[in-house]
Scaffold this active site. Structure first.
Site, PDB file in Angstrom:
ATOM      1  CD  GLU A   5      -8.797 -84.592 -34.426  1.00 13.19           C
ATOM      2  OE1 GLU A   5      -8.534 -85.083 -33.322  1.00 13.19           O
ATOM      3  OE2 GLU A   5      -8.730 -85.247 -35.499  1.00 13.19           O
ATOM      4  CD  GLU A  45      -5.088 -85.985 -29.130  1.00  7.97           C
ATOM      5  OE1 GLU A  45      -5.668 -87.068 -29.316  1.00  7.97           O
ATOM      6  OE2 GLU A  45      -4.249 -85.513 -29.911  1.00  7.97           O
TER       7      GLU A  45
END
Length: 505
Positions: free
Chosen positions: A225, A230
Site C-alpha cells: 500500500e 490521508e
C-alpha cells in the site's frame, strides 16, 4: 451496507460463487484523468467503481439479505463456500445511495447519505478492469478540496497492489470481478471484507460492538500500500507500507496483523509504514485552515508526488499558482524533505515503534512501485482509534514532550464516529485533475513543468548563505543543524516552533 428493493428478479449464475445480480443496474460514473509526457498531457476516459463491501448482498433467487446490519444470514451463509454460492453482489445507485458523483475530472464523495456512511472507489481502465499505475520513475498529481473534512474524517487517496480484474481470473469463485469492486487488499490485511478470494468471510465472523454495519471475519486480504494522501482540513500524511508479498494474499485470524488483529505486527505487512506528517515533524503552521498556514485547507490545492527509481519519495504542492516544497524536517541525524532509507531509520529511532525494514522497507515497497498498482479514492471515519493517529495526540496518554505523538491540533476527545456522523453528515471530499506521467511531466495544476518563477515558501535545501541573505514568508530561518538564512524578509520575524525548526511568520 444493505438495501431493500421491491422488485424480485435476479441474474442467476449458479455454477459459480460470489455471483452478480441485477436488481440495480451497475453503471460506472465516468471520470476523466490525464496521461502525461514531456510534451504534454492527454485526456483519458476512465470511470470509477464502488467497492464490493458497500454493496447490497442478497440471495441469488430473491431479495432476502445475505448480510443484514453487521450479521450474516445463518440460513444462506452457514459457511464461506455455501454463502458464496447462495449470495450475489448487486449494482449501485451511486448518487442516491452512496453520495458519489462525478463531473468531468472531479469525483465528489459525500460522507453520509441516508443510512450510508463513507465510500471507497477505484479508477477503472474499462468496464471490467481497474486502471493500473507503475509509480517507479513517475509522478502522480491531483487536486483536492478538504475544506469540508473536520477532525475525525479521512479523505484518503492511495495505491494498492490488488489484481487488475479484482481477482476474477485467479479465483474461480469470483464471478463479479472488478466490475463490481472485488479484490480489495491493503497493508492492514483487513478482516472486515465480506468476500475474499471468491469466498465469503462468514466463518469466525464477529459483529462489531460499536459499528452497526461491520464486523471482523476469520480471514484478511493483504497487499502493498502506498498512501499518497490521508488527510482532513487539519492534518495530512504520506506513507509507504511494504508487505513481504507484494500482491494480494489471504491471511487467517490474528496472523493477519494490522488494525483488525490482536497482534498488530504479527502479519506479513507493515501496518505503520514510514509516514511523513509535517505537523508530527514539527511544522505546525504549514498545513491547516486559514491564511495563517502556508497551505490553506479552506481552498483547493494540488498535490504532486514523485517516485524515484531507487524507491525514495518526494512531494510538492501548488496553491493559487504558488509552489510549496515539502517542508524540511530535522529528525535525529536526518535533515531534508524526502522519504528515503535514512529518513525512515531516523524516524523510527526518534519516535519509536517497529523498524521500517522489518517487512523490507523501501526496497520492498519499490517492488510494488515497479509493478501495477490500483488507485483508491475514499472517505471514512475511524471506529478503531477515532483518527487520532492522523490529526491529534496519539497515543492519548502521551505527554507534550513525547516525540512524534502530536500529529495534529484536534482534541483527543474528537473523532468519535457516532458524533462525527451526527454532527458533520454533510462533510465531503472532492478529488479532481488527476495526472500521471514521468517525473516533471504533470506540472501540478498548470499542465506544464512547475514554473521556475513560482515562490517556494517551504524551507530550501540550502547549504549556506551570505550574512545578508533573507528568508521568505513561511521559510525556515533556524533550528538544530540549520545553515541557511536566519533573517526574515521585511514584515516577518523568525519564530521558534520547536528546537529543530524556526519559521518566518
Amino acid at each position: 451496507m444493505y438495501r431493500k428493493l421491491a422488485v424480485i428478479s435476479a441474474f442467476l449464475a449458479a455454477a459459480r460463487a460470489q455471483q452478480v445480480c441485477t436488481q440495480q443496474a451497475e453503471t460506472h460514473p465516468p471520470l476523466t484523468w490525464q496521461k502525461c509526457t514531456a510534451s504534454g498531457c492527454t485526456p483519458q476516459q476512465g470511470s470509477v467503481v464502488l467497492d464490493a463491501n458497500w454493496r447490497w448482498t442478497h440471495d441469488t433467487k430473491s431479495t432476502t439479505n445475505c448480510y443484514d446490519g453487521n450479521t450474516w444470514s445463518s440460513t444462506l451463509c452457514p459457511d464461506d463456500a455455501t454463502c458464496a454460492k447462495n449470495c450475489c453482489l448487486d449494482g449501485a445507485n451511486y448518487s442516491g445511495t452512496y453520495g458519489v458523483t462525478t463531473s468531468g475530472d472531479a469525483l465528489t464523495l459525500q460522507f453520509v447519505t441516508a443510512s450510508n456512511v463513507g465510500s471507497r472507489l477505484y479508477l477503472m481502465a474499462n468496464d471490467s478492469t481497474y486502471q493500473e499505475f507503475t509509480l517507479s520513475g513517475n509522478e502522480f498529481s491531483f487536486d483536492v478540496d478538504v475544506s469540508q473534512l473536520p477532525c475525525g474524517l479521512n479523505g484518503a487517496l492511495y495505491f494498492v497492489s490488488m489484481d487488475a480484474d479484482g481477482g476474477q481470473s485467479k479465483y474461480p469463485g469470483n464471478a463479479a470481478g472488478a466490475k463490481y469492486g472485488t479484490g480489495y487488499c491493503d497493508s492492514q490485511c483487513p478482516r472486515d471484507l465480506k468476500f475474499i478470494n471468491g469466498q465469503a468471510n462468514v466463518e469466525g465472523w464477529e459483529p462489531s460492538s460499536n459499528n452497526a454495519n461491520t464486523g471482523v471475519g476469520g480471514h484478511g486480504s493483504c497487499c502493498s500500500e502506498m498512501d499518497i494522501w490521508e488527510a482532513n482540513s487539519i492534518s495530512e500524511a504520506l506513507t509507504p507500507h511494504p508487505c513481504e508479498t507484494v500482491g494480494q494474499t489471504m491471511c487467517s485470524g490474528d496472523s493477519c496483523g494490522g488494525t483488525y488483529s490482536n497482534d498488530r505486527y504479527g502479519g506479513t505487512c507493515d501496518p505503520d509504514g514510514c509516514d511523513w506528517n509535517p505537523y508530527r515533524l514539527g511544522n505546525t503552521s504549514f498545513y491547516g485552515p486559514g491564511s495563517s498556514f502556508a497551505l490553506d485547507t479552506t481552498k483547493k490545492l494540488t498535490v504532486v508526488t514523485q517516485f524515484a527509481t531507487d524507491g525514495s519519495i518526494s512531494r510538492y504542492y501548488v496553491q493559487n499558482g504558488v509552489k510549496f516544497q515539502q517542508p524540511n524536517a530535522q529528525v535525529g541525524s536526518y535533515s531534508g524533505n524526502t522519504i528515503n532509507t535514512d529518513y525512515c531509520a531516523a524516524e523510527q529511532t526518534a519516535f519509536g515503534g517497529t523498524s521500517f525494514t522489518d517487512k523490507g522497507g523501501l526496497a520492498q515497497i519499490n517492488k510494488a512501485f515497479q509493478g501495477g498498482m490500483v488507485l483508491v479514492m475514499s472517505l471514512w471515519d475511524d471506529y478503531a482509534v477515532n483518527m487520532l493517529w492522523l490529526d491529534s495526540t496519539y497515543p492519548t496518554n502521551a505527554t507534550a514532550s513525547t516525540p512524534g505523538a502530536k500529529r495534529g491540533s484536534c482534541s483527543t476527545s474528537s473523532g468519535v464516529p457516532a458524533q462525527v456522523e451526527a454532527q458533520s453528515p454533510n462533510s465531503k471530499v472532492i478529488y479532481s485533475n488527476i495526472r500521471f506521467g514521468p517525473i516533471g511531466s504533470t506540472g501540478g495544476n498548470t499542465g506544464s513543468n512547475p514554473p521556475g518563477t513560482s515562490t517556494t515558501r517551504a524551507p530550501p535545501s540550502s547549504t549556506g548563505s551570505s550574512p545578508t541573505a533573507t528568508q521568505t514568508h513561511y521559510g525556515q530561518c533556524g533550528g538544530t543543524g540549520w545553515t541557511g538564512p536566519t533573517r526574515c524578509a521585511s514584515g516577518y520575524t523568525c519564530q521558534v516552533l520547536n528546537p529543530f525548526y524556526s519559521q518566518c511568520l
